[in-house]
Design an enzyme around this catalytic site. Structure first.
Site, short mmCIF file in Angstrom:
data_model
loop_
_atom_site.label_atom_id
_atom_site.label_comp_id
_atom_site.label_asym_id
_atom_site.label_seq_id
_atom_site.Cartn_x
_atom_site.Cartn_y
_atom_site.Cartn_z
N SER A 45 -36.67 46.42 26.92
CA SER A 45 -35.80 46.59 25.76
C SER A 45 -34.63 47.51 26.08
O SER A 45 -34.75 48.43 26.89
CB SER A 45 -36.61 47.19 24.61
OG SER A 45 -35.77 47.65 23.57
N TYR A 79 -41.83 53.31 20.93
CA TYR A 79 -41.59 51.92 21.34
C TYR A 79 -40.83 51.89 22.67
O TYR A 79 -41.22 51.20 23.62
CB TYR A 79 -40.79 51.18 20.26
CG TYR A 79 -40.30 49.82 20.69
CD1 TYR A 79 -41.19 48.78 20.92
CD2 TYR A 79 -38.93 49.59 20.89
CE1 TYR A 79 -40.73 47.53 21.32
CE2 TYR A 79 -38.48 48.35 21.30
CZ TYR A 79 -39.38 47.32 21.51
OH TYR A 79 -38.92 46.09 21.93
#
Length: 333
Positions: free
Chosen positions: A137, A162
């Site tokens: 990501s 995350y």
């Protein structure tokens, strides 16, 4: 002349997160080409499960698509899939997504993104594959000020759990590549959007609220930039890579990481204006401060992608949002 090897339709590709946004689009594209696709997903309730079921309904119409409903954290279930189907290529897109959710529900991220990914790596070790591609990501870049974000930049300061789990995936993949010669490619996705997208993403919730006349929440008073990337461009990039594992580096590891982004950040307020034009309705706006875990801007340097695959995402925000809005109005009419 293509710079990369095309996928042989005789290959078997395991796509984890196949009922998810990107996983659905990739599985569909491969299934349309007659590739044997094994889809794996736990279909959890992080967002509307009926949307996941709608995606699966489309995929299940393809004769060479097989779906397994289970959790990546279930090691024996993961091993069973490798034992039965012997995938040639694995695309690991299953993950607990969302930056803000990770602040309230950290356990879900360790379970899915760390334990689940370890199970995939172990399965690839015991049932050797030609290539493991996995989703990382753009959030790994944190709040760095240098732009555009390059894969050579330090990513040691994630600002959400995350992001930390995605960075750990890159480290784990490199280690397994080094130790067990598993070819791995990590993809740092930049704000992916499009039809059948994720309802937790801003563009999706904005559309719903604008259509319903509800106020949209704009963080950091709208002073944010995002490198919005249309889902078809993401799928094309992954497809280009499937049969093109990285060459060994100086340590012998066949591991590489790429940015997949539009290479053109949009100001959040301009993005909202384009969305309003597309829908034909002005949004009621509520301005709020920056949220914990959020970043000010994202901006992808995609020079490696261009050099290695002669490809860069190129769908304009206007075109992408028009396609999304058209799908949204048909799906929710």
């Amino acid at each position: 002349m293509s710079k990369y090897n095309a996928l042989n339709p005789d290959k078997t590709v395991l796509v984890t997160g196949a009922a998810g946004f990107i996983g659905f689009h990739l599985s569909k594209k491969l299934a349309e080409q007659g590739v044997r696709v094994i889809g794996y997903d736990n279909c959890n309730a992080y967002y509307d499960v009926s949307l996941k079921e709608s995606r699966l309904k489309i995929l299940n119409d393809f004769p060479k698509f097989t779906f397994i409903r289970d959790d990546l954290a279930n090691k024996s279930a993961v091993y069973d899939v490798f034992e039965e189907y012997h995938p040639d290529i694995v695309v690991n897109l299953a993950a607990q997504a969302g930056v803000r959710y990770s602040i309230e529900n950290p356990d879900a991220y360790i379970e899915s993104n760390v334990v689940g990914f370890l199970n995939i790596l172990e399965a690839c070790r015991h049932y050797p594959v030609e290539h493991l591609i996995y989703a990382s990501s753009s959030s790994v870049y944190g709040n760095q000020h240098k732009i555009p974000f390059s894969t050579t930049d330090s990513v040691d300061h994630p600002v959400s759990l995350y992001a930390a789990t995605k960075k750990s995936n890159e480290l784990m993949a490199f280690t397994y590549s080094h130790l067990y010669k598993i070819p791995t490619t990590g993809l740092r996705f930049f704000t992916v959007y499009g039809p059948y997208g994720r309802p937790d993403m801003a563009y999706f919730s904005f559309t719903k609220k604008i259509m319903n006349g509800d106020a949209i929440q704009i963080f950091n008073n709208g002073d944010m930039y995002r490198d919005f990337t249309y889902v078809d461009d993401i799928v094309q990039a992954v497809e280009n890579m499937l049969c093109n594992a990285p060459q060994p580096d100086e340590s012998g590891a066949r591991a590489k990481v790429y940015n997949i982004g539009n290479n053109q950040p949009e100001k959040l307020m301009d993005f909202i204006k384009t969305l309003e034009k597309t829908i034909g309705k002005t949004a009621v706006k509520e301005y709020l401060p920056m949220q914990p875990g959020d970043v000010y801007q994202t901006y992808a340097d995609v020079s490696d992608l261009m050099n290695d695959f002669d490809f860069k995402p190129n769908t304009s925000i206007k075109t992408g949002l028009e396609r999304f809005a058209q799908w949204y109005m048909e799906y929710y009419r």
